[in-house]
Design an enzyme around this catalytic site. Structure first.
Site, PDB file in Angstrom:
ATOM      1  N   THR A   1     -11.357 -30.978 -38.125  1.00  0.00           N
ATOM      2  CA  THR A   1     -11.433 -32.445 -38.140  1.00  0.00           C
ATOM      3  C   THR A   1     -12.812 -32.924 -38.535  1.00  0.00           C
ATOM      4  O   THR A   1     -12.966 -33.989 -39.110  1.00  0.00           O
ATOM      5  CB  THR A   1     -11.101 -33.028 -36.758  1.00  0.00           C
ATOM      6  OG1 THR A   1     -12.049 -32.482 -35.825  1.00  0.00           O
ATOM      7  CG2 THR A   1      -9.694 -32.644 -36.333  1.00  0.00           C
TER       8      THR A   1
ATOM      9  N   MET B   1     -15.019 -34.152 -36.766  1.00  0.00           N
ATOM     10  CA  MET B   1     -15.423 -35.363 -36.049  1.00  0.00           C
ATOM     11  C   MET B   1     -15.262 -35.123 -34.572  1.00  0.00           C
ATOM     12  O   MET B   1     -14.565 -34.193 -34.160  1.00  0.00           O
ATOM     13  CB  MET B   1     -14.624 -36.574 -36.516  1.00  0.00           C
ATOM     14  CG  MET B   1     -13.120 -36.458 -36.276  1.00  0.00           C
ATOM     15  SD  MET B   1     -12.255 -37.934 -36.793  1.00  0.00           S
ATOM     16  CE  MET B   1     -11.686 -37.482 -38.395  1.00  0.00           C
ATOM     17  N   SER B   2     -15.940 -35.945 -33.795  1.00  0.00           N
ATOM     18  CA  SER B   2     -15.779 -35.843 -32.354  1.00  0.00           C
ATOM     19  C   SER B   2     -15.764 -37.250 -31.803  1.00  0.00           C
ATOM     20  O   SER B   2     -16.079 -38.211 -32.520  1.00  0.00           O
ATOM     21  CB  SER B   2     -16.925 -35.026 -31.756  1.00  0.00           C
ATOM     22  OG  SER B   2     -18.142 -35.690 -31.995  1.00  0.00           O
TER      23      SER B   2
ATOM     24  N   ASP C   1     -39.942 -21.282 -43.351  1.00  0.00           N
ATOM     25  CA  ASP C   1     -38.602 -21.836 -43.278  1.00  0.00           C
ATOM     26  C   ASP C   1     -38.730 -23.290 -42.870  1.00  0.00           C
ATOM     27  O   ASP C   1     -39.543 -23.621 -42.021  1.00  0.00           O
ATOM     28  CB  ASP C   1     -37.810 -21.103 -42.184  1.00  0.00           C
ATOM     29  CG  ASP C   1     -37.172 -19.857 -42.747  1.00  0.00           C
ATOM     30  OD1 ASP C   1     -36.825 -19.882 -43.939  1.00  0.00           O
ATOM     31  OD2 ASP C   1     -37.019 -18.880 -42.003  1.00  0.00           O
TER      32      ASP C   1
END
Lengths: 564, 683, 191
Positions: free
Chosen positions: B383, B385-386, B312
């Site tokens: 959203t 976003m932060s 992986d």
């Protein structure tokens, strides 16, 4: 030995090296049904025979089906041979009036020719009728080697096929081996041998009145046809008792070298065929190089050991510079005799042009050693199978040593293959050692020995080694005409052939079903000089460890007693 | 920390207590019923019984002709017994070390009481040993988890250091890939309900303890194949020695039984026969030292054969979390400005990405202090976003399209080349984050998938072993290609779903290849199960652990490399010692055959090329050498022949030289030296 | 067709083609060189005196003598002595033969006698001897026949068979060929 001796060995090795590519390619094409230059002539003949026998060449068998048919045919032939040997006294074509053979002798002879051994417990001149020589012996010289060749072909198909358990059509392979490989070679070389002085006649013995006024009766017959296939097919059964030492079978140094080449030709080519089946010619060449190197060493050693006469003969004061001439013909001398001896024991042929019993202890040890190893070329087909057994073990050890589950040409060698391979590997020495010891312990058998002391052990061991290796040559001093020897050597021949073929074809069947693994950096390559070296080492070490005690008490003890 | 203790303990090959126990056990192992499983050593034991019988007979009745003598029979018997004991000792030491490791593991399993949740909902205190599969227990902060199981309710932090040696607590929660718990680990906070997944004695720990101890050892395929070969050699030599008497008898040479038995024992492959099981046990032990628990020896052996390694991307090749790599300003702004805004908007962001922005900023020397009285704007799926809302300014970072929408809504125009810049970063295999101050986009942050240091060297090493590495990732082909190139994997599969792994493995296996993979998730379980070597992460789900045939306690997927090396080492050690054992026989023939027959066939003295002193000293020297070599090779058997990632031919050449040629020569020297010693005693 | 029937048919076919047609056909083809095919018999004055390649016993002093034969040159029972190198019989026989040679060929010392003359051949029918073995008999034959030694030497040189390709085989002469020449010469004398 002389520089001439080395030159002889080198010439033989080079000629064989030049021949295996064309012949090997031809053999491969024959069995894979590809076009060959003989198609215009043999194609229609083959189609006719296939139709006559209702053979569908595309119907393939798994390993069990393949070997069952091979064994059924072989045993039917052996039974037929037995009948003819028993009844030959009442059958036509018997100018020398040979009587029917005793049951034990007929059994021994039938098995001997059926298994490609050609051990002869009878004298050809007086105990086999011309009919027997032709319809049994000459016929068997084709059929027995054909079944050996097809075994090897089936094995190679198993090695090369991907997850496909079918190994081919036994009947089609068998007939192709005879029709397209053995017969053309036999025809060609019969024509070569007759002008060299090998008789081909249906006349009975010639009677002459010698210059000194003595009567001499001279046996003769259709020798050339037999002589050709006898060597091409690694049979070795002589028309005459003296076999290829007889001036009619092998009249000159020219015929001698031709016979040597003939017996090495097909076994060596089969190694090239292996390379073709594996789609890795280099692999074929590498194994060929290893085996030919062994052959060169053994031939060279035999010449070297024979270049000295027995010290007890030296004491008479005669000139022994020519080497050990007892039991050798003047026209071949020591070198050509030793080369023939090493060839016939290496290639499991069994014809002889000199008396092996009279070889120096070490010279004789090399001859018996070649048969004990059973891998220095070996006979057509069976030899390659023996080589492959050793390759499996070499690969097994090498694989472990590089840290991978062993594989050969991308096929994993797992416990099933090792188990079956071990059976094939064990049968040969156990049969030889067992029968040799048994016979030395039985007083009546022991009395058959001509040369007492350590040489007697060699004589006895040689007989059972020859029988088990399906070689057929003998230390002629041993009187083997008794029922005991007829039965024991007969059984040894059967064991030496079928008890090896069955497990080994099972290996082929098991390998055939496996996938071919792709090669990687971690895969140990088997087509390198390193592998060739390891293979040689393993063949010699396993052989030496198995047979050293017998050789120590036989030839080595005799050697040290004679030469100090 | 248990794991490290195990390592330390195994570091010493043998300590006094271990040796004492092993010595006692080597006598216990003389029991023929036990020894018959090892045919080679069984033959030696029978030989020892026979020579002992002759010794007693000689001692009572006097020597009956031949070359026997009481002292000779006594010494041969003694050394034959030693031979068996030495082989037993090797096995006992290996087992002892395994037991020591198991003990360490077992120590983690404190006898605990479990809070069994009964059907009526009441909790009953029971001993952990009584728990059955399917029962549900409750574990609260401070409790030791009583057995292996799966969290079915709740979330808790768990200290797994007892198993992994890793002190940082891990989160275990119901559902998902982090639901499995191991017995012996301790709950640090909260409460969880656990469904027990194993009966007593069947737990993961139990399984590995019994495997490590060698109690449950089954022969591996290659070991079986090798055993067959060794039996074959034993049969050949039995026959060879058996026929010597009648053969010699023909020449009036009859060697005494004691000498013949000595020859037999010297010839049969006692070196490898005596060390074979020790090698196997030691292989598993070595794996345990690396904190990898194999469910069977077969899996370890298969590891040596691996052709393809499926990895992986996330967590194995890369750290799994993306790290901020670069601040790139738009026109009119500079790097520091972008960094500052990015950092400000990350103060409330606990995610690794957010933390990495702070780290990058600090590295670049951008000084930012967290302003007072600001409100953290949390990331939401909506959203995307932060950021941080302060009195004067608002700071945002987030997905490029989300920030673009936000900027447009705030009435700003997008910087020129906005789309291109975003695309460019994406095409590099990185993730672009846009940074905005008061609605104005001032720059981008490049979040990069960081390849673990040293990983490409490890892949290089795998390549040298002939193993193809294949990276599997859900990323787009661009990203995948970049990472693949950086990490140096041979091949990659992009946009792969977990289910694709199955198909990949089947495909590779269809070509006859052996495939190894690592996994931790429940959706990895089917692939782990069909892979030839499935290394499950201990941190993974119970399903994954049960499907795989190995578990890495440290949950380090790159550990597969060690696993492969140990697998190879196991085979190499066996192969090399087999070669050595067989090569040894040549010298033994030269020692014993002349000794046996010299008296009757004087010529054979010429074969005594070592010029050994006497009949007795020659045979005794060979027997003593044969016994001592077993002891001498015990450390090698336990440590394994060193594996070097060279090409196969180079390894082979080296091992043939050392163990083949060396095995041919060494005993000549050894036997001669022992003979010289014996000569001092005029034996 | 089932396998049993097929196997019987294969054997029939093999016997017919390989066992009968093949040797018979070649016995026919070989009629192209009848003398070789029939064993290369040597006829002198209408009398078949032997086969060129089959050795025969010569014991009278006027003829070249061949090697020892384990079967007394019985061309119906070829074979070697098979005496092993340590068999004392080897020496008894060699000494007996050597003494005979020394007696028959005065002036010859043991070291002049090649070992081939005191050892038995492999076939018991070895038709040839080495050149030195022939030369050592020259004086004896010259004495008992009156043929000049030089003529005999020339005869040996004439009938010498060399190596094939300078390598294979040993230089040698065919005893019967030489003796036929001697017989012819003596015949001239007789007439």
């Amino acid at each position: 030995m002389t520089y001439r001796g080395w030159a002889e060995i080198a010439i033989v090795a080079v000629i064989i090296g030049l021949m295996i590519k064309p012949l090997g390619t031809y053999i491969f094409h024959v069995f894979e049904g590809e076009h060959t230059f003989l198609d215009p002539i043999l194609g229609p003949v083959e189609r006719f025979i296939f139709r006559f026998l209702s053979i569908d060449k595309d119907k393939e068998y798994k390993w069990t089906g393949y070997i069952l048919r091979m064994i059924a045919l072989d045993f039917a032939i052996i039974f037929f041979a037995y009948l003819i040997f028993r009844l030959q006294g009442h059958l036509p074509l018997n100018p020398a009036q040979a009587p029917g053979m005793r049951p034990d002798l007929a059994f021994n002879s039938a098995v001997s020719f059926g298994t490609n051994t050609n051990w002869q417990a009878y004298a050809g001149e007086t105990q086999a009728s011309n009919l027997s020589q032709m319809i049994v012996i000459t016929t068997c010289m084709f059929t027995s080697v054909a079944s050996g060749i097809v075994m090897a072909i089936a094995f190679m198909r198993g090695l090369s096929r991907r997850a496909n358990p079918f190994l081919g059509n036994f009947y089609a392979d068998f007939i192709r081996a005879i029709l397209r490989i053995l017969l053309p070679l036999a025809l060609l070389f019969t024509l070569v041998l007759i002008p060299l002085g090998v008789p081909q006649t249906l006349k009975g013995p010639a009677r002459v009145l010698t210059l000194e006024g003595e009567q001499q009766e001279i046996a003769r017959g259709p020798v050339a046809t037999l002589e050709a296939i006898k060597h091409i097919g690694n049979n070795g059964g002589g028309f005459f008792n003296a076999n290829s030492a007889h001036p009619y079978e092998n009249p000159s140094p020219v015929s001698n070298i031709i016979l040597i080449l003939l017996m090495l030709l097909v076994p060596a080519s089969m190694i090239y065929v292996l390379g073709l089946y594996l789609q890795n010619r280099r692999q074929g060449w590498v194994i060929f190089a290893a085996i030919v190197l062994l052959f060169i060493i053994f031939a060279g050693l035999t010449m070297w050991f024979e270049s000295r006469a027995s010290p007890i003969l030296e004491e008479t004061g005669v000139d022994v510079t020519a080497g050990n001439m007892e039991g050798k013909e003047t026209r071949y001398g020591v070198d050509d005799s030793a080369l023939f001896g090493a060839s016939t024991t290496s290639a499991a042929t069994g014809s002889v042009n000199s008396s092996h019993d009279s070889y120096t202890p070490l010279g004789g040890m090399i001859l018996i050693g070649c048969m004990m190893l059973n891998t220095v070329l070996g006979s057509s087909g069976a030899g390659l199978i023996n080589i492959l057994i050793y390759i499996i073990f070499t690969v097994f050890l090498a694989g472990l040593m590089v840290g991978r589950t062993p594989e050969f040409t991308g096929k994993k060698i797992e416990s099933r293959e090792v188990r079956l391979g071990v059976i094939a590997l064990l049968i040969h020495p156990l049969c030889i050692l067992g029968f040799t010891t048994l016979s030395l312990a039985i007083p009546s058998a022991r009395n058959a020995i001509l040369n007492s002391g350590p040489h007697g052990i060699t004589e006895m061991a040689y007989a059972f080694t020859s029988a088990t290796a399906n070689n057929g040559s003998a230390f002629g001093g041993l009187a083997v005409s008794s029922a005991y020897f007829n039965v024991t050597t007969g059984v040894a021949m059967l064991i030496g052939r079928y008890a090896i073929f069955i497990p080994i074809l099972a290996v082929a069947g098991s390998l055939a079903e496996k996938q071919i693994l792709p090669e990687s950096e971690g895969t140990f390559r088997t087509d390198t000089p390193l592998f060739a070296g390891l293979l040689i080492g393993i063949i010699i070490i396993i052989g030496a460890l198995t047979f050293f005690p017998v050789l120590a008490l036989g030839p080595l003890a005799e050697h040290f007693a004679l030469f100090g | 920390m248990a794991g490290n203790e195990g390592k330390a303990e195994a570091g010493k090959l043998m300590d006094a207590a271990l040796i004492k126990e092993a010595v006692i056990n080597s006598f216990k192992k003389l029991n023929p019923m036990n020894l018959i499983r090892n045919p080679v050593m069984f033959v030696v034991e029978i030989g020892a019984v026979i020579t002992t019988y002759f010794f007693i007979r000689y001692a009572i009745n006097g020597v009956e002709g031949g070359q026997g003598s009481v002292a000779f029979a006594a010494l041969i018997s003694l050394w034959l017994w030693f031979t068996v004991l030495f082989a037993n000792f090797a096995e006992a030491v290996a087992e002892g070390r395994g037991r020591a490791q198991a003990e360490t593991l077992r120590r983690t399993r404190v006898e605990t009481t479990a809070k069994l949740l009964q059907d009526n909902g009441e909790i009953k205190m029971v001993s952990a040993g009584e728990l059955r599969k399917g029962q549900v227990v409750v574990a609260e902060a401070g409790d030791v988890i009583p057995g292996d199981g799966e969290v079915i309710e709740g979330i808790a932090s768990v200290d797994e250091s007892a198993i992994t040696g890793e002190s940082a607590p891990v989160i275990r929660a119901a559902g998902g890939d982090f639901s499995s718990v191991t017995g012996g680990t301790m709950v640090l906070s909260d409460q969880i309900k656990i469904k027990i997944s194993a009966n007593p004695g069947e737990s993961f720990l139990d399984k590995m303890i019994s495997l490590v101890e060698g109690a449950q050892r089954q022969k591996t395929p290659n070991e079986i194949a090798l055993s067959i070969l060794l039996v074959a050699f034993t049969i050949i030599f039995l026959v060879v020695v058996f026929i010597l008497s009648p053969l010699g008898g023909y020449l009036e040479a009859r060697p005494d039984v004691t000498s013949l038995v000595a020859l037999l024992v010297c010839l049969i492959p006692t070196t490898i026969g005596g060390l074979l099981s020790a090698i196997g046990i030691a292989g598993i032990n070595r794996l345990t030292q690396y904190n990898v628990l194999a469910m069977s020896g077969r899996a370890v052996e298969a590891a040596g054969d691996i052709n393809t390694l499926l990895l992986d991307k996330t967590g194995t090749i890369t750290f799994g979390n993306r790290f901020a790599n670069e601040f790139s300003p738009f026109e009119g702004h500079n790097e520091d400005e972008v960094g500052e805004v990015a950092m400000l908007s990350s103060f409330g962001d606990g995610t690794p990405e957010g933390q990495s922005i702070l780290t990058l900023g600090k590295k670049l020397g951008i000084e930012v202090t967290k302003p007072e009285n600001c409100v953290v704007v949390e990331f939401t799926a909506e959203t995307r976003m932060s950021g941080l809302d302060c009195a004067d300014n608002s700071y945002r970072k987030g997905a490029a399209d989300a920030i673009a929408k936000y900027a447009v809504a705030a009435g700003h125009v997008l910087p020129s080349h906005y789309e291109e810049s975003v695309q460019f970063i994406a095409s590099q295999g990185s993730t672009p984050l846009a940074v905005a101050r008061d609605g104005d986009i001032i720059g981008l942050v490049e979040l990069k998938d960081v390849v673990k240091p040293g990983i490409s060297e490890r892949f290089e090493r795998l390549r040298a072993m002939g193993i193809k590495t294949m990276m599997i990732t859900g990323d787009n082909p661009f990203t995948a290609k970049t990472i693949a190139g950086e990490a140096g994997v041979d091949d990659f599969v992009a946009e792969a779903k977990p289910e694709d792994k199955m198909g990949l493995i089947r495909n590779e296996q269809g070509q006859g290849k052996l495939v190894a993979m690592t996994g931790d998730g429940t959706n990895d379980a089917p692939a782990l199960a069909i892979a030839d070597v499935g290394l499950a992460m201990n941190s993974g789900t119970q399903a994954a652990k049960e499907a795989g045939n190995m578990v890495d306690l440290d949950s380090d997927p790159a550990k597969l490399i060690e696993v492969v090396e140990i697998g190879k080492q196991l085979l190499i050690t066996r192969g090399s010692l087999t070669t050595f054992s067989i090569a040894n026989d040549v010298s033994k023939y030269f020692a014993i055959i002349p000794a046996l027959f010299m008296a009757y066939i004087p010529g054979l003295a010429s074969l005594n090329i070592m010029r050994l002193y006497s009949h007795h000293s020659a045979i005794l020297s060979a027997v003593i050498f044969n016994a001592l070599i077993i002891i001498a090779l015990v450390p090698l058997a336990l440590k394994g022949v060193k594996y070097r990632p060279l090409g196969a031919s180079a390894i082979l050449r080296r091992n043939i030289l050392i163990y083949g040629i060396g095995g041919l020569i060494a005993p000549f020297i050894g036997i001669k030296l022992i003979d010289m010693l014996l000569r001092l005693f005029h034996f | 067709m089932d396998d049993a029937k097929r196997i019987v048919k294969i054997i029939m076919l093999a016997v017919l083609l390989l066992g009968l047609v093949y040797p018979f056909a070649f016995s026919g083809i070989a009629r192209l060189t009848p003398s070789k095919a029939d064993g290369d018999m040597i006829e002198v004055d209408g009398r078949v005196v032997g086969a060129r390649n089959i050795g025969q016993e010569f014991s009278s002093p006027e003829y070249f003598h061949g090697r020892l034969s384990a079967g007394g040159y019985d061309a119906m029972a070829s074979g070697a002595s098979n005496l092993g190198p340590s068999n004392p019989e080897l020496v008894f026989r060699a000494e007996e033969r050597l003494n005979q040679i020394l007696l028959e060929n005065p002036g010859i010392k043991p070291e002049d006698v090649p070992a081939e003359m005191v050892t038995a051949s492999a076939s018991g029918l070895d038709p040839e001897i080495g050149l030195r073995s022939a030369y050592l008999q020259v004086s004896r034959i010259a004495e008992s026949t009156g043929i000049l030694e030089d003529a005999l030497r020339a005869l040996i040189a004439k009938y010498e068979r060399g190596r094939f390709l300078w390598v294979f085989g040993e230089p040698r002469v065919n005893v019967l060929e030489l003796n036929v020449e001697i017989w012819k010469m003596l015949g001239e004398v007789r007439q």
